[in-house]
Design an enzyme around this catalytic site. Sequence first.
Site, PDB file in Angstrom:
ATOM      1  N   GLU A  53      -6.603   3.671  -5.913  1.00 53.32           N
ATOM      2  CA  GLU A  53      -7.902   3.838  -5.266  1.00 53.32           C
ATOM      3  C   GLU A  53      -8.489   5.176  -5.702  1.00 53.32           C
ATOM      4  OE1 GLU A  53      -9.994   3.792  -0.903  1.00 53.32           O
ATOM      5  OE2 GLU A  53      -8.124   4.863  -1.164  1.00 53.32           O
ATOM      6  N   ASP A  89      -3.175   4.532  -2.300  1.00 50.96           N
ATOM      7  CA  ASP A  89      -4.260   5.018  -1.459  1.00 50.96           C
ATOM      8  C   ASP A  89      -4.749   6.397  -1.905  1.00 50.96           C
ATOM      9  OD1 ASP A  89      -5.619   4.450   1.226  1.00 50.96           O
ATOM     10  OD2 ASP A  89      -4.843   6.467   1.571  1.00 50.96           O
ATOM     11  N   HIS A  93     -11.140  -3.785   3.264  1.00 49.15           N
ATOM     12  CA  HIS A  93     -11.144  -3.385   4.675  1.00 49.15           C
ATOM     13  C   HIS A  93     -11.959  -2.120   4.947  1.00 49.15           C
ATOM     14  CE1 HIS A  93      -8.318  -0.902   2.634  1.00 49.15           C
ATOM     15  NE2 HIS A  93      -8.209  -0.109   3.691  1.00 49.15           N
ATOM     16  N   ASP A  94     -12.498  -1.492   3.902  1.00 43.00           N
ATOM     17  CA  ASP A  94     -13.234  -0.243   4.078  1.00 43.00           C
ATOM     18  C   ASP A  94     -14.751  -0.404   4.019  1.00 43.00           C
ATOM     19  OD1 ASP A  94     -11.047   1.399   4.448  1.00 43.00           O
ATOM     20  OD2 ASP A  94     -10.794   1.803   2.307  1.00 43.00           O
ATOM     21  N   ASP A 143       0.857  -1.173   0.000  1.00 43.55           N
ATOM     22  CA  ASP A 143       0.000   0.000   0.000  1.00 43.55           C
ATOM     23  C   ASP A 143       0.899   1.231   0.000  1.00 43.55           C
ATOM     24  OD1 ASP A 143      -2.511   1.476   0.421  1.00 43.55           O
ATOM     25  OD2 ASP A 143      -3.217  -0.422   1.240  1.00 43.55           O
TER      26      ASP A 143
END
Length: 551
Positions: free
Chosen positions: A254, A200, A327-328, A99
């Site tokens: 993202e 990210d 995970h969001d 990430d």
Amino acid sequence: MEQTKWFKNRVFYQIWPRSFKDGDGDGMGDLHGVYEKLDYIKSLGCDGIWFSPLYPSPGADCGYDIADYMDIAQEFGGMEAFKKVLDGAHQRDMKVIMDLVVNHTSDEHDWFQKSRQRIDPYTDYYIWRPAKPNGKLPNNWDSLFEGKAWTYDEVRGEYYMHLFAIKQPDLNMDNPLVREEVKKILKFWLDLGVDGFREDVITFISKAEGLPNDYIMPASKGLNLYNHGPHIHEYLTEFKRDVLDNYDCVTLAEAPMVDPKTALTYIQEGPKQEIDMMIQFQTQCADSFLSDYYPMPFSLKKLKKAFTNWQTKLDGKGWNMLYLENHDHPRIISRYGSEKFWKESGKMLAVSYLFQKGTPFIYQGQEIGMLNWRPESPDMYEDVQTIWEYKNHATNKSDEKRLKRLWRSSRDSARTLVQWDNSPNAGFTTSETPWFHVNPNYVDINVAQQEEDPDSILNFYRKAVALRKKLSCVFDGNYIEYNKNSNKLYCYSRRNGRQKILVVCSFSDKPQRFTAPKDFHTDLARLELCNYPESDPKKLKPYEARVYLWR
Ligand code: NOJ
């Protein structure tokens, strides 16, 4: 002929390290635990891993607040454990992507500490502004996690911008020195052998010139002024030209609020391509308005529209990243499937996306059908966004309603410990005090039990992934959707010159009549995959899913 890029043939597994597996018994998931489970991940058919952040971090946003970009946190086992995992993954022909979180750092990063003291060259590493003469904030933008986007720093005597938590100050990407730092970070990890990055909120890194007030957005003010900002393409091109192009690596960006047309401005294949794939949010919005915190009833039509939109608009131009969970977002069976038909809907959801064109990602625990966590008290949540939402929104509602809102919306719903077996704490750790909670349903839903059961969701994922990899039409065939108006069925075909498949998914808890589209004589096809032992050609059972193959 240009070689197919390696990431197009792979299936990735996402590890959110804190909750994956604790290998050293301190209650925190770590890389020792990951090392133990590499064969498990490979056994799913996955040949890539995306790690959510592993860097040293105070943990204000579970690692998305980085204090040192060129190290691995001790709590995860440090650099030595990382290299062992990287080697172990490569030996198994699994790629590893990290990430990259460079929209912001932690406020405990050395750069920020120096910047607030105006120590050069760090003085302009962040976005600092004095208060307006009338004492007002520098502009009216909101942060996405904790109130307004500005916090006053006593040391510097100015406000700094943070689009996320207060402890996540935004970097000033307009400063060429900051961009040099990003390039150093990219190079550092690529030289170490990693295979790419998940970037990210990368579309947020270029803010509108002059940071004007936002008079358009009713909430999340500023979003339209920093998402896809004025220099975004220039900066991404610079990273690519100066670093990424020198390596055989993949980038996954993202991108909140992105549609296929805008996505193509980044990912269209050709000389101007900046990014390989995008994480879009449209398939997450079939039961919400923009964010999980504005829930709406699930609409299959909305989901199908989003699926088809991305499948068709990117076709032949750019490559899709396919996912249902990360995970969001809360767990997908609890949202788009049915907990009552847990096994059936868990398998059906796998089929719904695994046969589309693109590179699929599976989030830890998705493969065993983990469900939303529903704690009895709001005090049990850890996530900064959830805590803020609870304190500040819907405060006029009853406690019960407010807690239920979190059950439905919180990211923590999908961040509980991975359920490995039915021993205490689901076999995640030997410690009696893991860092976070386990969903009490681990007694029934766990890896060990599903390993034993040939009919489990876990074994179904294995079959589905293996089938996906075997079929050339899944890789390069065209995509056509049928029964578009149905709010019960999702049905699509994939076809190339050699073979075709028909994928049929029922999103209904009642039996549904089914007629295959014209040209698809199911009596001439092989039923390659189905989530029921027997199937009636004319009728689908609740949440039934089928993949037919013609050669
Ligand atoms: C997106 C990440 O996926 C999320 O977990 C994080 O909180 C924000 N970006 C801020 O870094």
